[in-house]
Motif scaffolding. Structure first.
Motif, short mmCIF file in Angstrom:
data_model
loop_
_atom_site.label_atom_id
_atom_site.label_comp_id
_atom_site.label_asym_id
_atom_site.label_seq_id
_atom_site.Cartn_x
_atom_site.Cartn_y
_atom_site.Cartn_z
N LEU A 114 8.80 5.31 5.36
CA LEU A 114 8.71 3.86 5.19
C LEU A 114 9.32 3.46 3.85
CD1 LEU A 114 5.23 2.93 6.66
CD2 LEU A 114 7.50 2.59 7.64
N PRO A 115 10.08 2.36 3.83
CA PRO A 115 10.75 1.93 2.59
C PRO A 115 9.77 1.74 1.42
CG PRO A 115 11.69 0.80 4.46
CD PRO A 115 10.51 1.56 4.98
N THR A 116 8.61 1.14 1.66
CA THR A 116 7.68 0.92 0.54
C THR A 116 7.10 2.25 0.04
OG1 THR A 116 5.98 0.41 2.18
CG2 THR A 116 7.02 -1.45 1.08
N GLN A 117 6.88 3.20 0.95
CA GLN A 117 6.44 4.54 0.52
C GLN A 117 7.50 5.19 -0.35
OE1 GLN A 117 5.74 6.38 4.33
NE2 GLN A 117 3.51 6.22 4.14
N MET A 118 8.76 4.97 0.03
CA MET A 118 9.87 5.53 -0.74
C MET A 118 9.85 4.99 -2.16
SD MET A 118 12.21 7.68 -0.49
CE MET A 118 13.17 8.14 -1.93
N VAL A 119 9.62 3.67 -2.28
CA VAL A 119 9.58 3.07 -3.62
C VAL A 119 8.37 3.61 -4.39
CG1 VAL A 119 9.47 0.92 -4.94
CG2 VAL A 119 10.79 1.00 -2.82
N LYS A 120 7.23 3.73 -3.71
CA LYS A 120 6.04 4.25 -4.40
C LYS A 120 6.26 5.67 -4.92
CE LYS A 120 2.81 1.12 -2.21
NZ LYS A 120 1.96 0.81 -1.05
N SER A 121 7.08 6.43 -4.20
CA SER A 121 7.36 7.82 -4.63
C SER A 121 8.19 7.85 -5.91
CB SER A 121 8.08 8.58 -3.52
OG SER A 121 9.45 8.21 -3.47
N MET A 122 8.74 6.68 -6.29
CA MET A 122 9.57 6.63 -7.50
C MET A 122 8.75 6.28 -8.74
SD MET A 122 12.92 4.53 -6.07
CE MET A 122 13.67 4.94 -4.48
#
Lengths: 76, 76, 76, 76, 76, 76
Positions: free
Chosen positions: E5-13
């Motif tokens: 998920l795109p928001t999960q991807m951002v959270k991983s940053m």
């Protein structure tokens, strides 16, 4: 008085060719409406891009994000 | 003090001719309001496009996406 | 510390003259606030359009879409 | 790892002077933050408008619509 | 197929340096991501503004409004 | 009549290369779609930036904010 909800009006255009103006775009999209949801996200097939009534290119199948739709009208 | 909700105000214009400014558009749309929802999505018939008070073209029936509406006023 | 919610602040301006900047518009709107909702949709009466502090035209009653509001300030 | 939610960060600035960039505006707003909500709608007092680090005008108390906020930073 | 998920991807940053393009801005923001929410509101520290790959100024800690984010990428 | 929801259409493109036009951007993004949510936030890998059909730069992995997506089409 009969009131037609705008999203119902768009749903009634499914299967027909529509013209769409998008925000911040000079060109317009024309294509057959295959799907629409309550946010006015649109799924068009046989889509073409027009600028000043001149055809620019064939796009095929495209998805348009509803919040960037400005204006939808049926194409005769 | 009587407070009139903006969306109620727009709903009271159903059946009347309104003028609409859209975001990022130089032209304005004038047409008879046939339908509106809580997002201010608008369904107009007999719609015409105006630029600087000059009529550009007839659009017929159109749907306008509410979040791209800037200003609505009744047309006298 | 007393915190004032922005929408409450706008509601407290009902009955008063406000100045509104809209997104993507050079001009500003000045009018008496008659109604507002939680989305900051605004209903103004006796509205006038200003450009660079010069009055352009009378608009009468107008509805402004909240998400295109940039800035609201009370007009003294 | 301590994660700070962006809206919590803005709420922690209440009572302090902040600088705000709005969408589609050349100028920036500087003022004391008196209120904020979950949409990042902002209520500023003693607000001033700046363009290229030069003060343009005093605005006094203003409300800024959250979805048109681009960037918020504390003003030292 | 693994779907991210795109928001999960951002959270991983979180904790890493990211580059962000904002809508209607010529410049890009680069900073360490300290917080993000489901709307992609971002809280960056040690933020710097870049224009055409040239550093313009240090901004320190900033909050960016999610709906005006266009593109996020990890900065190597 | 078979109606295809626009977001389902985008989800069906996961694992494939898509082309995306973003609002207020001259360039287009092309990359392999790894993730998408109901807001049309997109997570692309091997992303490249194109301007007028010319490749500008490699971006690698990027996240695109859904409300700034204008148009998505499968890249053949």
């Amino acid at each position: 008085m009969i009131v037609v909800l705008p999203t119902q009006m768009v749903k009634s255009m499914i299967g027909k060719v529509i013209r769409v103006e998008m925000k911040g775009e000079e060109s317009e999209l024309v294509g057959k409406l295959e799907g629409v949801d309550d946010y006015m996200n649109l799924y068009l097939v046989n889509a073409m891009e027009y600028r000043k009534n001149e055809k620019i290119r064939n796009l095929g199948e495209i998805v348009l994000r509803g919040n960037n739709v400005v204006l939808i009208l049926p194409e005769e």
